[in-house]
Scaffold this active site. Structure first.
Site, PDB file in Angstrom:
ATOM      1  CG  HIS A  70       2.412 -61.014 -45.311  1.00 28.60           C
ATOM      2  ND1 HIS A  70       2.135 -60.682 -43.865  1.00 28.60           N
ATOM      3  CD2 HIS A  70       1.713 -61.994 -45.922  1.00 28.60           C
ATOM      4  CE1 HIS A  70       1.167 -61.464 -43.668  1.00 28.60           C
ATOM      5  NE2 HIS A  70       1.055 -62.460 -44.985  1.00 28.60           N
ATOM      6  CG  HIS A 112       4.689 -64.400 -42.853  1.00 23.46           C
ATOM      7  ND1 HIS A 112       4.515 -63.913 -43.963  1.00 23.46           N
ATOM      8  CD2 HIS A 112       3.813 -65.413 -42.729  1.00 23.46           C
ATOM      9  CE1 HIS A 112       3.571 -64.635 -44.789  1.00 23.46           C
ATOM     10  NE2 HIS A 112       3.018 -65.446 -43.915  1.00 23.46           N
ATOM     11  CB  CYS A 152     -11.806 -75.319 -46.935  1.00 22.89           C
ATOM     12  SG  CYS A 152     -11.040 -73.791 -47.563  1.00 22.89           S
ATOM     13  CB  CYS A 207      -8.621 -74.581 -44.298  1.00 29.15           C
ATOM     14  SG  CYS A 207      -9.586 -72.732 -44.200  1.00 29.15           S
ATOM     15  CB  CYS A 216     -14.112 -71.894 -46.280  1.00 31.43           C
ATOM     16  SG  CYS A 216     -12.826 -71.561 -45.421  1.00 31.43           S
ATOM     17  CG  HIS A 244      -9.611 -69.518 -47.502  1.00 28.63           C
ATOM     18  ND1 HIS A 244      -9.625 -70.509 -46.534  1.00 28.63           N
ATOM     19  CD2 HIS A 244      -8.611 -68.973 -47.931  1.00 28.63           C
ATOM     20  CE1 HIS A 244      -8.295 -70.527 -46.286  1.00 28.63           C
ATOM     21  NE2 HIS A 244      -7.650 -69.779 -47.043  1.00 28.63           N
ATOM     22  CE  LYS A 249      -4.752 -63.463 -41.031  1.00 31.62           C
ATOM     23  NZ  LYS A 249      -4.627 -64.693 -41.520  1.00 31.62           N
ATOM     24  CE  LYS A 309       0.068 -65.543 -53.250  1.00 33.46           C
ATOM     25  NZ  LYS A 309       0.001 -66.756 -53.539  1.00 33.46           N
TER      26      LYS A 309
END
Ligand code: MSP
Length: 510
Positions: free
Chosen positions: A18, A21, A126, A129, A143, A146, A295, A298
């Site tokens: 996306h 990246h 997690c 992570c 976490c 997440h 942020k 996905k």
């Protein structure tokens, strides 16, 4: 010869590429091109991170085997990059044998040196992570990244004596002020290191729980923790001990977003130290692309497809926007509106108009050939001096990763040139038949346009090549010396045939 080695993170193959990246990879590409036109030898590495829980889970969910799944998504990354104008030197996959062999080699070295031990550990794990969290690190028991509840896992594992290198790392960061940059991230890492004792790093996973990984060379019941495996890509791609390694390692620049600051700023340098390898040169850290304050990721489900945007508005405009909009190190908001506004203002209006006006005037007044200039008048000297400082600043800022300010500086020149057209009024000179003065004005403009074309190549390779070809120049990056462009004058040869018209960046109607 000066050398420049840059890497992007190797991306997880649990999701398609996306905009986040794409940003990192475009920055790496632009920097590589920038160092190329400075005459340096460059090496640009990207790739995919394919082991671990995350990938095994994603493959299972897709009804595929991890290997097949990784092949498919890795290919999606590899196929995307050339479509975004990215020319990497190598693409590494952590499932390649060259990588696995290097990981085993480094594990053996560190194990032999006594920095890996076996022990029992319980912690909050997690899966997102792929790491253990201490009680202190969790946010309300969840976490911090997440927002999910980690699982308490107790098991026997291998540990890397990371704590042993804490003081060395603090000292190294303090002695090398731009080891981690921009400074705020260096500050973050130092305060983390100074806030208490660093824990040792759990570097294995029992095969009973996870088999998708690189087997430890000293215990076949375990695979390597995915971060210990992944970080080593920066070396396995060069080939530890190879001539490529000797050539490039000492100039290593890693480029990452702040999400993976700790593994790159803490795990990686201490791993290198333990393996007897000198630390990388710079860790360059950028912020997040946000969509309406969240942020882009996905997991949140708000991803922007880079290729769709590049196809819709042009690849060069897309690359320009990303570099111009984000202040490297800070977060930036992405919106299509902001993109279109910038495209219309900076590219269609300022830069595009400059080219189309000047080319059409040269066609009318000088039959489309670069005229030879005569003595400079005061207003010529002024714009030349503006050009000198704009290009000098551009180069310094770009080298320091201040891409947004670097482009701003170049646009001072673009706008200065448009004003110069207005104030010198070539049409009036033509009417007054003052051909000598007219030739000088047109030459001053065209020579600056050539310089702009050269400076912009790292950011907008296609548009820059077209800009230069409209000026009668076949662009060859190896023949260019960017450094000299600030001070030199007269690179554009009189007599060259110019394009009849220039449509570089069509306006987008909203
Ligand atoms: N596989 C690890 C990296 C291992 S490197 C030895 C990983 N992969 S990732 O696919 O999650 O990629 C994270 C990186 O993607 C970020 O560090 C950044 O380069 C880029 N980005 C992903 N989302 C982003 C934003 N929303 N904004 C900016 N960059 C982002 O972590």
């Amino acid at each position: 010869m000066k050398r420049f080695y840059i890497s992007t993170p190797i991306y997880y193959v649990n999701a398609r590429p996306h905009l986040g990246h794409a940003y990192t990879t475009i920055v790496a590409d632009s920097l590589t091109r920038f160092h190329r036109v400075l005459g340096e030898e460059t090496f640009f590495l990207t790739g995919t991170d394919e082991h671990g829980d995350k990938i095994a889970e994603a493959a299972k969910a897709a009804g595929s085997s991890p290997g097949q799944y990784a092949d498919e998504i890795s290919a999606a990354f590899r196929e995307l990059w050339p479509k975004l104008g990215i020319e990497h030197s190598d693409f590494i996959r952590t499932t390649e044998e060259r990588h696995k062999a290097c990981v085993r080699g480094i594990l053996t070295r560190v194990h032999d040196a006594g920095d890996i031990y076996f022990g029992e550990y319980g912690g909050h794990y997690c899966f997102g992570c792929e790491r253990f969290y201490t009680e202190k690190e969790l946010k309300d028991g969840l976490c911090p990244d997440h927002g999910t509840r980690p699982e308490y896992i107790k098991e026997k594992n291998y540990f890397f004596r990371m704590s042993k290198y804490q003081d060395w790392l603090i000292d190294h960061i303090e002695q090398n002020p731009d080891f981690i940059r921009p400074a705020r991230y260096k500050g973050e890492v130092l305060s983390l290191l100074q806030s208490g004792a660093l824990e040792d790093l759990c570097i294995s996973r029992p095969k009973t729980r996870l088999s998708w990984g690189i087997e430890l060379p000293f215990d076949e019941n375990y695979v390597t923790y995915v971060w210990f495996d992944a970080l080593i890509n920066y070396i396995s791609a060069l080939g530890l001990g190879s001539s490529n390694f000797e050539r490039f390692w000492s100039s290593a620049n890693h480029l990452v977003a702040k999400d993976i600051l700790k593994p790159h700023a803490v795990f990686w340098p201490t791993m290198l130290k333990a393996a007897g390898i000198e630390p990388y040169k710079h860790l360059n850290v950028h912020g997040y692309w946000l969509i309406k304050d969240a942020k882009m990721s996905k997991t949140v489900g708000n991803v922007v497809e880079p290729l769709a945007l590049a196809d819709k508005y042009g690849l060069d405009a897309f690359r320009y926007f990303l570099l111009r909009e984000m202040r490297f190190g800070n977060d930036a908001s992405f919106s299509e509106d902001a993109f279109v506004t910038r495209l219309n203002a900076d590219l269609a209006n300022d830069l595009g108009n400059l080219f189309s006006r000047v080319l059409s005037m040269t066609r009318k007044y000088f039959a489309g050939k670069v005229p030879a200039e005569a003595a400079h008048a005061e207003e010529d000297l002024e714009v030349i001096s503006l050009g000198r400082s704009a290009i000098r600043n551009f180069q310094q800022l770009f080298k320091d990763l201040k891409f947004s300010m670097a482009l701003e500086s170049l646009w001072d020149l673009v706008r200065g040139l448009n004003k110069y057209v207005d104030s010198t009024a070539p049409w009036a000179l033509f009417k007054a038949k003052d051909m000598e003065r007219l030739a000088t004005v047109m030459y001053v403009l065209l020579e600056h346009m050539r310089k702009l074309g050269v400076c912009l190549w790292p950011v907008m390779p296609d548009a820059s090549t077209r800009m230069l070809s409209q000026l009668g120049i076949a662009f060859d990056p190896e023949a260019v010396d960017l450094e000299s462009e600030a001070e030199s004058w007269g690179g554009l040869r009189p007599g060259l045939d110019l394009a009849e018209s220039s449509r570089l960046f069509p306006r987008v109607e909203v």
